[in-house]
Write a protein that holds these residues in place. Structure first.
Motif, PDB file in Angstrom:
ATOM      1  N   ILE A  60       4.269 -28.396 -36.359  1.00 42.18           N
ATOM      2  CA  ILE A  60       5.710 -28.164 -36.447  1.00 42.18           C
ATOM      3  C   ILE A  60       6.045 -26.766 -35.948  1.00 42.18           C
ATOM      4  N   GLY A  61       5.246 -25.786 -36.332  1.00 45.60           N
ATOM      5  CA  GLY A  61       5.487 -24.429 -35.865  1.00 45.60           C
ATOM      6  C   GLY A  61       5.363 -24.310 -34.359  1.00 45.60           C
ATOM      7  N   ALA A  62       4.376 -25.027 -33.773  1.00 48.29           N
ATOM      8  CA  ALA A  62       4.198 -24.979 -32.323  1.00 48.29           C
ATOM      9  C   ALA A  62       5.390 -25.595 -31.599  1.00 48.29           C
ATOM     10  N   ARG A  63       5.900 -26.746 -32.098  1.00 47.09           N
ATOM     11  CA  ARG A  63       7.070 -27.382 -31.466  1.00 47.09           C
ATOM     12  C   ARG A  63       8.311 -26.502 -31.616  1.00 47.09           C
ATOM     13  N   TYR A  64       8.457 -25.902 -32.782  1.00 49.05           N
ATOM     14  CA  TYR A  64       9.602 -25.011 -33.011  1.00 49.05           C
ATOM     15  C   TYR A  64       9.574 -23.844 -32.024  1.00 49.05           C
ATOM     16  N   GLY A  79       4.347 -37.963 -44.076  1.00 49.47           N
ATOM     17  CA  GLY A  79       4.292 -36.870 -43.121  1.00 49.47           C
ATOM     18  C   GLY A  79       4.694 -35.542 -43.730  1.00 49.47           C
ATOM     19  N   ARG A  80       5.060 -34.630 -42.867  1.00 48.66           N
ATOM     20  CA  ARG A  80       5.508 -33.299 -43.245  1.00 48.66           C
ATOM     21  C   ARG A  80       6.824 -33.036 -42.539  1.00 48.66           C
ATOM     22  N   ARG A  81       7.677 -32.228 -43.173  1.00 49.80           N
ATOM     23  CA  ARG A  81       8.986 -31.946 -42.597  1.00 49.80           C
ATOM     24  C   ARG A  81       9.348 -30.486 -42.846  1.00 49.80           C
ATOM     25  N   GLN A  82      10.130 -29.938 -41.940  1.00 51.23           N
ATOM     26  CA  GLN A  82      10.688 -28.608 -42.140  1.00 51.23           C
ATOM     27  C   GLN A  82      12.124 -28.612 -41.671  1.00 51.23           C
ATOM     28  N   ASP A  83      12.986 -27.971 -42.463  1.00 55.95           N
ATOM     29  CA  ASP A  83      14.419 -27.957 -42.183  1.00 55.95           C
ATOM     30  C   ASP A  83      14.838 -26.647 -41.541  1.00 55.95           C
ATOM     31  N   GLY A 131      19.044 -28.893 -37.846  1.00 50.41           N
ATOM     32  CA  GLY A 131      18.225 -30.085 -37.728  1.00 50.41           C
ATOM     33  C   GLY A 131      16.892 -29.899 -38.408  1.00 50.41           C
ATOM     34  N   SER A 132      16.017 -30.865 -38.245  1.00 56.07           N
ATOM     35  CA  SER A 132      14.706 -30.826 -38.870  1.00 56.07           C
ATOM     36  C   SER A 132      13.655 -31.277 -37.866  1.00 56.07           C
ATOM     37  N   LEU A 133      12.415 -30.909 -38.150  1.00 54.43           N
ATOM     38  CA  LEU A 133      11.267 -31.419 -37.418  1.00 54.43           C
ATOM     39  C   LEU A 133      10.361 -32.120 -38.409  1.00 54.43           C
ATOM     40  N   ARG A 134       9.904 -33.326 -38.027  1.00 52.60           N
ATOM     41  CA  ARG A 134       9.058 -34.108 -38.915  1.00 52.60           C
ATOM     42  C   ARG A 134       7.767 -34.453 -38.190  1.00 52.60           C
ATOM     43  N   TRP A 135       6.658 -34.337 -38.913  1.00 55.70           N
ATOM     44  CA  TRP A 135       5.349 -34.663 -38.343  1.00 55.70           C
ATOM     45  C   TRP A 135       4.726 -35.810 -39.108  1.00 55.70           C
ATOM     46  N   THR A 136       4.143 -36.775 -38.358  1.00 53.87           N
ATOM     47  CA  THR A 136       3.284 -37.802 -38.933  1.00 53.87           C
ATOM     48  C   THR A 136       2.049 -37.918 -38.059  1.00 53.87           C
TER      49      THR A 136
END
Length: 418
Positions: free
Chosen positions: A330-334, A357-361, A365-370
């Motif tokens: 998530i940090g890399a995509r952000y 999965g994991r999510r960060q707001d 918006g948000s990013l979600r990882w599965t």
């Protein structure tokens, strides 16, 4: 070619005196917690001889043991009790299998090494090693970068990686014509810094030229415009036994050998400002938490501040009481999306579990990882996640939408032709 010779002694030999003829002398301080009884006299002579120019380099060494904290502390105490660390003294780890557990001992040997590097003000070149080829390969398999060593090889030169000298005899006839000892010791361990003058040997060990800067003091000097007055008079060793820090009015400054190195081999200390970033890092467990030590400097950006750590990146938006951190996929995509300057804006939560999965707001918006889908954007941001600002309940959202429709109905001008 210059080959500088020098002796290596302990309490098995008589104390040194002015009959010693060579410009370098290596003396033992301790074997684990055992204190060499000759050390006070030997070290006093070394300090006087360095000041007078009789000696060019002094080497103080310890026989390493698994109780690395006590071993390093004993060496430091031996030196401190007898005048302190002279600027032309090198510290050395005597790595030998005798009496030590079999197998790879790199972890506790390296911890001893970095403890003594910190004692030398962060100058890693002032701590060297000693070993024969077999112990070097079996006990010290993973070694600090740039390590200088004295290789022991009686009758042959072991030519170890990083070798700056070799111990060619124990005084029992291995010298091949070189001295088997030195006054006043008689026969003893003897070493040759092959191809190096005493000054060149000193330079290889990080002494003899301008003193290496204390990294914490240097970081404070660079940050002088904002860091404020110093709170701690010296430096405090971190609980992991490796790093150290000092507190200032507006920041804590940290240094650890585990932090990234510059191309010249230095590890630069980094301030962590008291503006929410330090507080957020502290809440996560300081250097023992998931972020670890800082990996780079704090940067002021439009709207807040950002600082990288070994385990992720910490963000603090202006006006917020604390920061939030990103890491992993998530940090890399952000980061690829522009981080806080991108469309998502600033983090408003840390990463948290969300179903499978994991999510960060973030603000927008948000990013979600599965495991199956990787990282995917989600908008608008769900919530509240841990640390996210509270959001109105669905019922309240409905009431707000209805009130907005009524307001628009009353204030919208009539369409043409109506």
């Amino acid at each position: 070619m210059t080959d500088t010779l020098f002796a290596d002694v302990s309490y098995y030999q008589p104390p040194v005196d002015d009959t010693y003829p060579y410009p370098i002398l290596s003396i033992r301080a301790n074997d684990g917690t055992f204190r060499d009884p000759n050390f006070p006299r030997n070290y006093s002579w070394v300090r006087r001889s360095l000041d007078s120019g009789r000696l060019t380099v002094g080497i103080v060494y310890c026989y390493v043991r698994p109780n690395w904290q006590e071993t390093a502390a004993t060496l430091r105490d031996q030196v401190d009790r007898n005048g302190g660390l002279h600027p032309r003294v090198v510290l050395m780890l005597d790595v030998e299998s005798g009496g030590n557990p079999a197998g790879d001992a790199s972890d506790w040997i390296n911890r001893t090494y970095w403890d003594l590097v910190a004692y030398c003000g962060g100058n890693a070149r002032r701590v060297i090693g000693y070993a024969n080829a077999a112990d070097f390969a079996s006990m010290w398999r993973t070694r600090p970068p740039g390590l200088r060593v004295i290789g022991a090889g009686y009758g042959s030169n072991p030519d170890l990686p990083g070798q700056i000298a070799h111990q060619y005899t124990d005084g029992q006839g291995w010298g091949g014509g070189l001295p088997e000892g030195a006054p006043p010791f008689g026969n003893c361990d003897m070493n040759s810094a092959d191809g190096l003058s005493a000054e060149q040997f000193a330079a290889a060990c990080g002494i003899g030229g301008p003193p290496a800067p204390n990294e914490i003091d240097e970081a404070a000097r660079i940050a002088a415009a904002w860091i404020g007055r110093r709170i701690t008079p010296g430096e405090i060793v971190c609980p992991d036994g490796l790093g150290r820090f000092a507190e200032f009015e507006h920041a804590h400054v940290y240094w650890s050998p585990t932090m990234p190195r510059t191309p010249d081999g230095r590890v630069h200390a980094q301030p962590i400002p008291h503006d929410g970033l330090f507080e957020a890092w502290a809440a996560l467990g300081f250097e023992r938490g998931p972020l670890g030590y800082p990996a780079g400097p704090h940067t002021v950006v439009d709207g807040g501040g950002v600082q990288p750590f070994l385990g992720g990146v910490l963000f603090r938006q202006n006006g917020s009481r604390s920061g939030h951190w990103t890491h992993g996929a998530i940090g890399a995509r952000y980061a690829l999306l522009g981080a806080q300057a991108g469309d998502l804006g600033w983090p408003v939560s840390d990463e948290y579990a969300d179903g499978d999965g994991r999510r960060q707001d973030f603000e927008h918006g948000s990013l979600r990882w599965t495991a199956g889908s990787g990282v995917t954007p989600v908008a608008p941001a769900p919530g509240p996640g841990p640390g996210a600002p509270p959001r109105p309940s669905p019922g309240l959202w409905d009431r707000l939408r209805q009130a907005l429709r009524r307001l628009l109905t009353r204030t919208r001008p009539p369409r043409a032709g109506a």
